[in-house]
Design an enzyme around this catalytic site. Structure first.
Site, PDB file in Angstrom:
ATOM      1  CE1 TYR A 142      17.999  34.582  -3.900  1.00 30.45           C
ATOM      2  CE2 TYR A 142      18.603  35.099  -6.156  1.00 30.45           C
ATOM      3  CZ  TYR A 142      17.810  34.420  -5.259  1.00 30.45           C
ATOM      4  OH  TYR A 142      16.836  33.595  -5.729  1.00 30.45           O
ATOM      5  CE  LYS A 189      11.955  29.723  10.563  1.00 31.47           C
ATOM      6  NZ  LYS A 189      10.771  28.893  10.788  1.00 31.47           N
ATOM      7  CG  ASP A 221       7.788  28.186   9.054  1.00 33.68           C
ATOM      8  OD1 ASP A 221       7.438  29.373   9.241  1.00 33.68           O
ATOM      9  OD2 ASP A 221       8.135  27.437   9.988  1.00 33.68           O
ATOM     10  CG  ASP A 245      13.936  32.482  -6.026  1.00 36.48           C
ATOM     11  OD1 ASP A 245      13.480  32.741  -7.145  1.00 36.48           O
ATOM     12  OD2 ASP A 245      14.647  31.483  -5.789  1.00 36.48           O
ATOM     13  CG  ASP A 249       9.383  29.619  -8.818  1.00 40.82           C
ATOM     14  OD1 ASP A 249       9.341  30.738  -9.371  1.00 40.82           O
ATOM     15  OD2 ASP A 249      10.168  28.712  -9.162  1.00 40.82           O
TER      16      ASP A 249
HETATM   17  C1  IPM Z   1      13.897  34.530 -10.430  1.00 39.71           C
HETATM   18  C2  IPM Z   1      14.914  33.485 -10.787  1.00 39.71           C
HETATM   19  C3  IPM Z   1      16.304  34.030 -10.474  1.00 39.71           C
HETATM   20  C4  IPM Z   1      16.367  34.289  -8.973  1.00 39.71           C
HETATM   21  C5  IPM Z   1      17.463  33.134 -10.920  1.00 39.71           C
HETATM   22  C6  IPM Z   1      17.385  32.804 -12.400  1.00 39.71           C
HETATM   23  C7  IPM Z   1      18.790  33.710 -10.566  1.00 39.71           C
HETATM   24  O1  IPM Z   1      14.650  32.300 -10.125  1.00 39.71           O
HETATM   25  O2  IPM Z   1      13.941  35.622 -11.034  1.00 39.71           O
HETATM   26  O3  IPM Z   1      13.075  34.278  -9.553  1.00 39.71           O
HETATM   27  O4  IPM Z   1      16.669  33.379  -8.195  1.00 39.71           O
HETATM   28  O5  IPM Z   1      16.117  35.419  -8.581  1.00 39.71           O
HETATM   29 MG    MG Z   2      12.882  32.318  -8.990  1.00 33.97          MG
END
Ligand code: IPM
Ligand code: MG
Length: 351
Positions: A142, A189, A221, A245, A249
């Site tokens: 990042y 990884k 993975d 990240d 999700d």
């Molecule tokens: C999160 C989001 C952020 C990230 C984005 C909005 C930059 O997806 O907080 O997980 O990738 O960290």
């Molecule tokens: Mg995110």
């Protein structure tokens, strides 16, 4: 107690969900005799539109002067579809994380009994899931050097980690694990990436300081697969920025809605609390977004930043109660759903 809280609503559904969380915080403050001083700050696309900067210095100062930060969401499709945009709302979030030194992002995933049928995963698989990701938040790909070469025909992003960055994050993971089931999974990884090999060797060298913790090392993975096959096998997982990240999700699906999971970002300065969902622009202004993730983030704030455990528990209980009574937004229940503000009002009335 006087609580000074920075309120950064941001974009999309951010202002609506923050509004409900603020109502809930104020109700808790009233019940327990605290005084909350809210300070509004601009961030994201909203801040770009108003002052041309996604994380203005003024907002940074507000954050530094506050005891905690409650944050909504950022992001706007008008920037997503324009690869040439010079400033993006996401830069605001990244620069806030960096400037506040928020190096650890704590993202829990748990299930609610009343929502177990909501997950696309089978109930026997997810029932009892209670895991926490500790995601590194201010390093890795990042923040590495990035750019274009070869007359714009090639692009690169670089991933860097120092031992110090790994150690400070891993300490949080070990400490959390020692308060929970004493199991720590390090996700990397290491079969391919040099940074992952440094992660692994660094954490291995820390194991001796935490003899009671059982540490496992798994490739990202494989974790992506096992997380939805056997989520109850995991307790605390630590990982680098990008893997975290993606996996968080994925993990949010287990709980049944992305609108449910809270998070805390902690580090060197003021801690920040935010829902893990994004700005959900399609729903903005419609009073349909689920405010629970933000309300639960406020509960995390009471617990972590103010050490007010009873206050946090009252919020968590009211949220569970609202789910049991099906006072929920339409991401959870298609028919007979409630609006964002109705859910907030109901929770306030319970508090
Ligand atoms: C999160 C989001 C952020 C990230 C984005 C909005 C930059 O997806 O907080 O997980 O990738 O960290
Ligand atoms: Mg995110």
């Amino acid at each position: 107690m006087n609580l000074k809280i920075a309120k950064l609503a941001g974009d999309g559904i951010g202002p609506e969900v923050i509004n409900e969380a603020v109502k809930v915080c104020n109700a808790v403050a009233k019940k327990f005799n605290h005084k909350i001083i809210w300070n509004d700050g601009l961030i994201g696309a909203d801040a770009i539109d108003r002052v041309g900067d996604p994380y203005p210095q003024k907002t940074h100062e507000i954050c530094l002067e506050s005891d905690a930060i409650l944050f909504g969401a950022i992001g706007d499709p008008k920037f997503d579809n324009n690869p040439n945009a010079e400033v993006r709302p996401e830069q605001g979030l990244l620069s806030m994380r960096k400037k506040l030194g928020l190096y650890a992002n704590i993202r829990p995933t748990f299930t609610f009994d009343s929502l177990i049928e909501n997950s696309p995963l089978k109930k026997e698989i997810i029932s009892g899931t209670n895991l926490i990701f500790v995601r590194e938040l201010t390093g890795g790909i990042y923040f590495g050097k990035k750019g274009r070469t070869n007359k714009n025909m090639s692009a690169y992003d670089t991933c860097n980690y120092s031992k110090d960055e790994i150690v400070r994050l891993a300490k949080i993971g070990f400490d959390l694990a020692s308060k929970r089931s004493k199991k720590l999974c390090c996700v990397d990884k290491a079969n391919v990436m040099e940074t992952s090999r440094l992660w692994r060797e660094t954490i291995q060298s820390m194991e001796k300081d935490y003899p009671e913790i059982e540490v496992s090392y798994e490739f990202v993975d494989a974790v992506a697969m096992r997380l939805i096959q056997w989520p109850t096998n995991y307790d605390v997982l630590i990982t680098e920025n990008l893997f975290g990240d993606i996996l968080t999700d994925e993990a949010s699906v287990i709980s049944g809605s992305m609108g449910l999971m809270p998070s805390a970002s902690i580090g060197k300065k003021t801690s920040l609390y935010e829902p893990i969902h994004g700005s959900y622009p399609e729903a903005a202004g419609k009073n349909i977004a689920n405010p629970l993730a933000t309300i639960l983030s406020a509960a995390m704030m009471f617990e972590n930043s103010f050490n007010l455990k009873e206050e946090a528990q009252v919020i968590k209980d009211s949220v569970t109660n609202s789910l049991d009574k099906k006072i929920v937004t339409r991401d959870i229940l298609k028919d007979k759903s409630y609006t964002t503000s109705q859910v907030g009002d109901w929770i306030v009335s319970k508090i």
